[in-house]
Design a protein around this motif. Structure first.
Motif, PDB file in Angstrom:
ATOM      1  N   VAL A  98       0.845  -1.195   0.000  1.00 46.28           N
ATOM      2  CA  VAL A  98       0.000   0.000   0.000  1.00 46.28           C
ATOM      3  C   VAL A  98       0.883   1.249   0.000  1.00 46.28           C
ATOM      4  CG1 VAL A  98      -1.651   1.353   1.348  1.00 46.28           C
ATOM      5  CG2 VAL A  98      -1.991  -1.107   1.074  1.00 46.28           C
ATOM      6  N   PHE A  99       1.915   1.248   0.833  1.00 48.97           N
ATOM      7  CA  PHE A  99       2.841   2.382   0.888  1.00 48.97           C
ATOM      8  C   PHE A  99       3.558   2.565  -0.451  1.00 48.97           C
ATOM      9  CE2 PHE A  99       7.231   3.838   1.525  1.00 48.97           C
ATOM     10  CZ  PHE A  99       6.989   5.092   2.076  1.00 48.97           C
ATOM     11  N   LEU A 100       4.099   1.475  -1.007  1.00 46.39           N
ATOM     12  CA  LEU A 100       4.820   1.565  -2.285  1.00 46.39           C
ATOM     13  C   LEU A 100       3.892   2.008  -3.408  1.00 46.39           C
ATOM     14  CD1 LEU A 100       7.056  -1.653  -2.164  1.00 46.39           C
ATOM     15  CD2 LEU A 100       7.798   0.723  -1.894  1.00 46.39           C
ATOM     16  N   GLY A 101       2.687   1.449  -3.436  1.00 47.37           N
ATOM     17  CA  GLY A 101       1.747   1.801  -4.487  1.00 47.37           C
ATOM     18  C   GLY A 101       1.341   3.262  -4.450  1.00 47.37           C
ATOM     19  N   PHE A 132      -5.455   7.734 -14.665  1.00 47.07           N
ATOM     20  CA  PHE A 132      -5.050   6.408 -14.210  1.00 47.07           C
ATOM     21  C   PHE A 132      -4.150   6.484 -12.987  1.00 47.07           C
ATOM     22  CE2 PHE A 132      -6.122   5.449 -18.716  1.00 47.07           C
ATOM     23  CZ  PHE A 132      -7.167   4.562 -18.453  1.00 47.07           C
ATOM     24  N   GLY A 133      -3.365   7.548 -12.847  1.00 51.19           N
ATOM     25  CA  GLY A 133      -2.598   7.730 -11.613  1.00 51.19           C
ATOM     26  C   GLY A 133      -3.527   7.926 -10.421  1.00 51.19           C
ATOM     27  N   SER A 134      -4.565   8.733 -10.601  1.00 53.43           N
ATOM     28  CA  SER A 134      -5.549   8.935  -9.529  1.00 53.43           C
ATOM     29  C   SER A 134      -6.305   7.643  -9.244  1.00 53.43           C
ATOM     30  CB  SER A 134      -6.536  10.039  -9.924  1.00 53.43           C
ATOM     31  OG  SER A 134      -5.868  11.260 -10.157  1.00 53.43           O
ATOM     32  N   SER A 135      -6.602   6.868 -10.288  1.00 52.76           N
ATOM     33  CA  SER A 135      -7.312   5.598 -10.110  1.00 52.76           C
ATOM     34  C   SER A 135      -6.472   4.602  -9.327  1.00 52.76           C
ATOM     35  CB  SER A 135      -7.681   5.006 -11.473  1.00 52.76           C
ATOM     36  OG  SER A 135      -8.572   5.859 -12.166  1.00 52.76           O
ATOM     37  N   LEU A 136      -5.161   4.607  -9.561  1.00 56.87           N
ATOM     38  CA  LEU A 136      -4.267   3.732  -8.794  1.00 56.87           C
ATOM     39  C   LEU A 136      -4.325   4.075  -7.311  1.00 56.87           C
ATOM     40  CD1 LEU A 136      -1.992   1.719  -8.310  1.00 56.87           C
ATOM     41  CD2 LEU A 136      -0.372   3.430  -9.158  1.00 56.87           C
ATOM     42  N   ALA A 137      -4.201   5.351  -6.990  1.00 55.50           N
ATOM     43  CA  ALA A 137      -4.266   5.765  -5.588  1.00 55.50           C
ATOM     44  C   ALA A 137      -5.620   5.414  -4.968  1.00 55.50           C
ATOM     45  CB  ALA A 137      -4.001   7.261  -5.477  1.00 55.50           C
ATOM     46  N   ALA A 138      -6.700   5.676  -5.700  1.00 55.69           N
ATOM     47  CA  ALA A 138      -8.034   5.386  -5.176  1.00 55.69           C
ATOM     48  C   ALA A 138      -8.235   3.889  -4.964  1.00 55.69           C
ATOM     49  CB  ALA A 138      -9.092   5.931  -6.142  1.00 55.69           C
ATOM     50  N   SER A 139      -7.741   3.070  -5.881  1.00 55.12           N
ATOM     51  CA  SER A 139      -7.892   1.615  -5.753  1.00 55.12           C
ATOM     52  C   SER A 139      -7.171   1.097  -4.514  1.00 55.12           C
ATOM     53  CB  SER A 139      -7.349   0.916  -7.002  1.00 55.12           C
ATOM     54  OG  SER A 139      -8.105   1.259  -8.148  1.00 55.12           O
ATOM     55  N   VAL A 141      -6.489   2.804  -1.735  1.00 55.16           N
ATOM     56  CA  VAL A 141      -7.216   3.249  -0.544  1.00 55.16           C
ATOM     57  C   VAL A 141      -8.471   2.410  -0.338  1.00 55.16           C
ATOM     58  CG1 VAL A 141      -8.499   5.165   0.473  1.00 55.16           C
ATOM     59  CG2 VAL A 141      -6.303   5.597  -0.646  1.00 55.16           C
ATOM     60  N   LEU A 142      -9.202   2.154  -1.415  1.00 53.54           N
ATOM     61  CA  LEU A 142     -10.420   1.345  -1.308  1.00 53.54           C
ATOM     62  C   LEU A 142     -10.099  -0.096  -0.917  1.00 53.54           C
ATOM     63  CD1 LEU A 142     -12.317   2.738  -4.420  1.00 53.54           C
ATOM     64  CD2 LEU A 142     -12.989   3.023  -2.019  1.00 53.54           C
ATOM     65  N   GLY A 143      -9.002  -0.634  -1.457  1.00 50.23           N
ATOM     66  CA  GLY A 143      -8.602  -1.983  -1.089  1.00 50.23           C
ATOM     67  C   GLY A 143      -8.197  -2.084   0.370  1.00 50.23           C
ATOM     68  N   PHE A 144      -7.507  -1.065   0.858  1.00 50.90           N
ATOM     69  CA  PHE A 144      -7.086  -1.054   2.258  1.00 50.90           C
ATOM     70  C   PHE A 144      -8.286  -0.939   3.197  1.00 50.90           C
ATOM     71  CE2 PHE A 144      -5.698   1.289   6.071  1.00 50.90           C
ATOM     72  CZ  PHE A 144      -4.743   0.399   6.550  1.00 50.90           C
ATOM     73  N   THR A 145      -9.209  -0.044   2.877  1.00 49.73           N
ATOM     74  CA  THR A 145     -10.389   0.108   3.738  1.00 49.73           C
ATOM     75  C   THR A 145     -11.258  -1.143   3.708  1.00 49.73           C
ATOM     76  OG1 THR A 145     -11.561   1.224   1.917  1.00 49.73           O
ATOM     77  CG2 THR A 145     -10.422   2.619   3.506  1.00 49.73           C
ATOM     78  N   ARG A 148      -9.828  -3.696   6.076  1.00 59.42           N
ATOM     79  CA  ARG A 148     -10.036  -3.267   7.457  1.00 59.42           C
ATOM     80  C   ARG A 148     -11.413  -3.681   7.972  1.00 59.42           C
ATOM     81  NH1 ARG A 148      -6.115  -1.797  10.758  1.00 59.42           N
ATOM     82  NH2 ARG A 148      -7.413  -0.211  11.750  1.00 59.42           N
ATOM     83  N   ARG A 149     -12.377  -3.746   7.070  1.00 63.62           N
ATOM     84  CA  ARG A 149     -13.714  -4.185   7.485  1.00 63.62           C
ATOM     85  C   ARG A 149     -13.963  -5.656   7.144  1.00 63.62           C
ATOM     86  NH1 ARG A 149     -14.899  -0.784   2.940  1.00 63.62           N
ATOM     87  NH2 ARG A 149     -15.838  -1.991   1.225  1.00 63.62           N
ATOM     88  N   ARG A 150     -12.868  -6.403   6.826  1.00 62.55           N
ATOM     89  CA  ARG A 150     -12.896  -7.845   6.568  1.00 62.55           C
ATOM     90  C   ARG A 150     -13.702  -8.210   5.312  1.00 62.55           C
ATOM     91  NH1 ARG A 150      -9.494  -7.102   9.831  1.00 62.55           N
ATOM     92  NH2 ARG A 150      -9.073  -8.291  11.741  1.00 62.55           N
ATOM     93  N   ASP A 151     -13.767  -7.313   4.358  1.00 67.26           N
ATOM     94  CA  ASP A 151     -14.431  -7.612   3.088  1.00 67.26           C
ATOM     95  C   ASP A 151     -13.361  -8.130   2.118  1.00 67.26           C
ATOM     96  OD1 ASP A 151     -15.824  -7.722   0.715  1.00 67.26           O
ATOM     97  OD2 ASP A 151     -16.791  -5.771   0.968  1.00 67.26           O
ATOM     98  N   ILE A 152     -13.136  -9.453   2.143  1.00 67.30           N
ATOM     99  CA  ILE A 152     -12.035 -10.046   1.403  1.00 67.30           C
ATOM    100  C   ILE A 152     -12.235  -9.915  -0.109  1.00 67.30           C
ATOM    101  CG2 ILE A 152     -10.694 -12.152   1.031  1.00 67.30           C
ATOM    102  CD1 ILE A 152     -10.480 -10.998   3.833  1.00 67.30           C
ATOM    103  N   VAL A 153     -13.447 -10.182  -0.578  1.00 63.56           N
ATOM    104  CA  VAL A 153     -13.708 -10.143  -2.014  1.00 63.56           C
ATOM    105  C   VAL A 153     -13.473  -8.743  -2.575  1.00 63.56           C
ATOM    106  CG1 VAL A 153     -15.490 -10.409  -3.788  1.00 63.56           C
ATOM    107  CG2 VAL A 153     -15.314 -12.083  -1.938  1.00 63.56           C
ATOM    108  N   CYS A 154     -13.981  -7.739  -1.872  1.00 60.73           N
ATOM    109  CA  CYS A 154     -13.795  -6.355  -2.310  1.00 60.73           C
ATOM    110  C   CYS A 154     -12.323  -5.955  -2.237  1.00 60.73           C
ATOM    111  CB  CYS A 154     -14.639  -5.425  -1.441  1.00 60.73           C
ATOM    112  SG  CYS A 154     -14.641  -3.698  -1.981  1.00 60.73           S
ATOM    113  N   HIS A 155     -11.641  -6.400  -1.186  1.00 65.96           N
ATOM    114  CA  HIS A 155     -10.213  -6.105  -1.040  1.00 65.96           C
ATOM    115  C   HIS A 155      -9.420  -6.661  -2.220  1.00 65.96           C
ATOM    116  CE1 HIS A 155      -6.171  -6.005   0.633  1.00 65.96           C
ATOM    117  NE2 HIS A 155      -6.086  -7.310   0.436  1.00 65.96           N
ATOM    118  N   ARG A 156      -9.659  -7.898  -2.544  1.00 61.01           N
ATOM    119  CA  ARG A 156      -8.926  -8.532  -3.644  1.00 61.01           C
ATOM    120  C   ARG A 156      -9.208  -7.833  -4.965  1.00 61.01           C
ATOM    121  NH1 ARG A 156     -10.192 -13.033  -5.293  1.00 61.01           N
ATOM    122  NH2 ARG A 156      -8.151 -13.514  -6.174  1.00 61.01           N
TER     123      ARG A 156
END
Length: 230
Positions: A98-101, A132-139, A141-145, A148-156
């Motif tokens: 997440v940090f590197l991305g 696409f740079g903004s989409s990378l950052a948004a993806s 953040v959304l994957g990390f959140t 955090r709420r244990r939504d594995i399918v959405c995270h992946r």
């Protein structure tokens, strides 16, 4: 049962090689990026000098180093076998990714906004890079959140999209060669060739995300990973 076992064995073999195939995709931009770093560090100038970069090298250095780490480390997150054997590693590596991305995305956006425009590219390439740079950052953040709420399918799903976007430079090696060869050399063609790489990668990512067999196979592994990481 034998047929199912054989199919599972074939999937396991193909999955075993997936990380190396993903790394191979970015091998060419990785080599060029490394050569650029050598020149910026005061070594032999193995790449043509670029005044845009030498005037402000820090964002480029951050981008290259982060992108290399993200591409290599991230590739092994897609190995179900690796996740199953080392679920704790998967979680720890995910935090680093997440940090590197985010470093990849922010540095790319900074260079797009503040570096002089790349020669032979136009407004369309500028807009592609912003989108696409903004989409990378948004993806990311959304994957990390999601995790955090244990939504594995959405995270992946979001992390798969993020990785696909980050590998755009690898696919651009092919689209930048094919586009001008088919449609001729022009600024518009080059811009479209750059954007096509991100679109292709996202299309592949969406296919992987939405493939029912893929989701069914990996769900037990993901639940184990979530339990080990909790």
């Amino acid at each position: 049962m034998t047929r199912h076992a054989s199919a599972a064995s074939r999937r396991g073999r193909s999955n075993r090689w997936l990380p190396f195939a993903l790394i191979a995709l970015v091998l060419t931009p990785a080599v060029f990026g490394t050569l650029r770093l050598i020149g910026l560090a005061g070594g032999p100038q193995l790449m043509p000098a670029d005044p845009r970069m030498t005037a402000s090298p820090v964002p480029l250095i951050v981008h290259i180093v982060s992108a290399l780490g993200y591409a290599v480390l991230g590739a092994f997150q897609f190995s179900a076998r690796f996740r199953r054997r080392r679920p704790g590693w998967h979680r720890a590596a995910g935090r680093i990714l997440v940090f590197l991305g985010l470093a990849v995305a922010v540095s790319a956006l900074w260079m797009t906004l503040f570096y002089p425009r790349q020669p032979d590219t136009g407004v369309l390439a500028f807009l592609f890079r912003l989108a696409f740079g903004s989409s990378l950052a948004a993806s990311l953040v959304l994957g990390f959140t999601a995790i955090r709420r244990r939504d594995i399918v959405c995270h992946r799903a979001w992390m798969t999209r993020a990785y696909a976007l980050a590998l755009g430079a690898g696919t651009q090696v092919f689209t930048k060669a094919i586009g001008p060869a088919v449609f001729g050399t022009s600024q518009f063609t080059l811009d479209l060739s750059l954007g096509a790489a991100w679109v292709i990668n996202l299309a592949v990512a969406e296919y992987v995300i939405r493939r029912p067999r893929h989701r069914r196979i990996n769900q037990p592994i993901d639940r184990a990973t979530a339990k080990a990481g909790s």
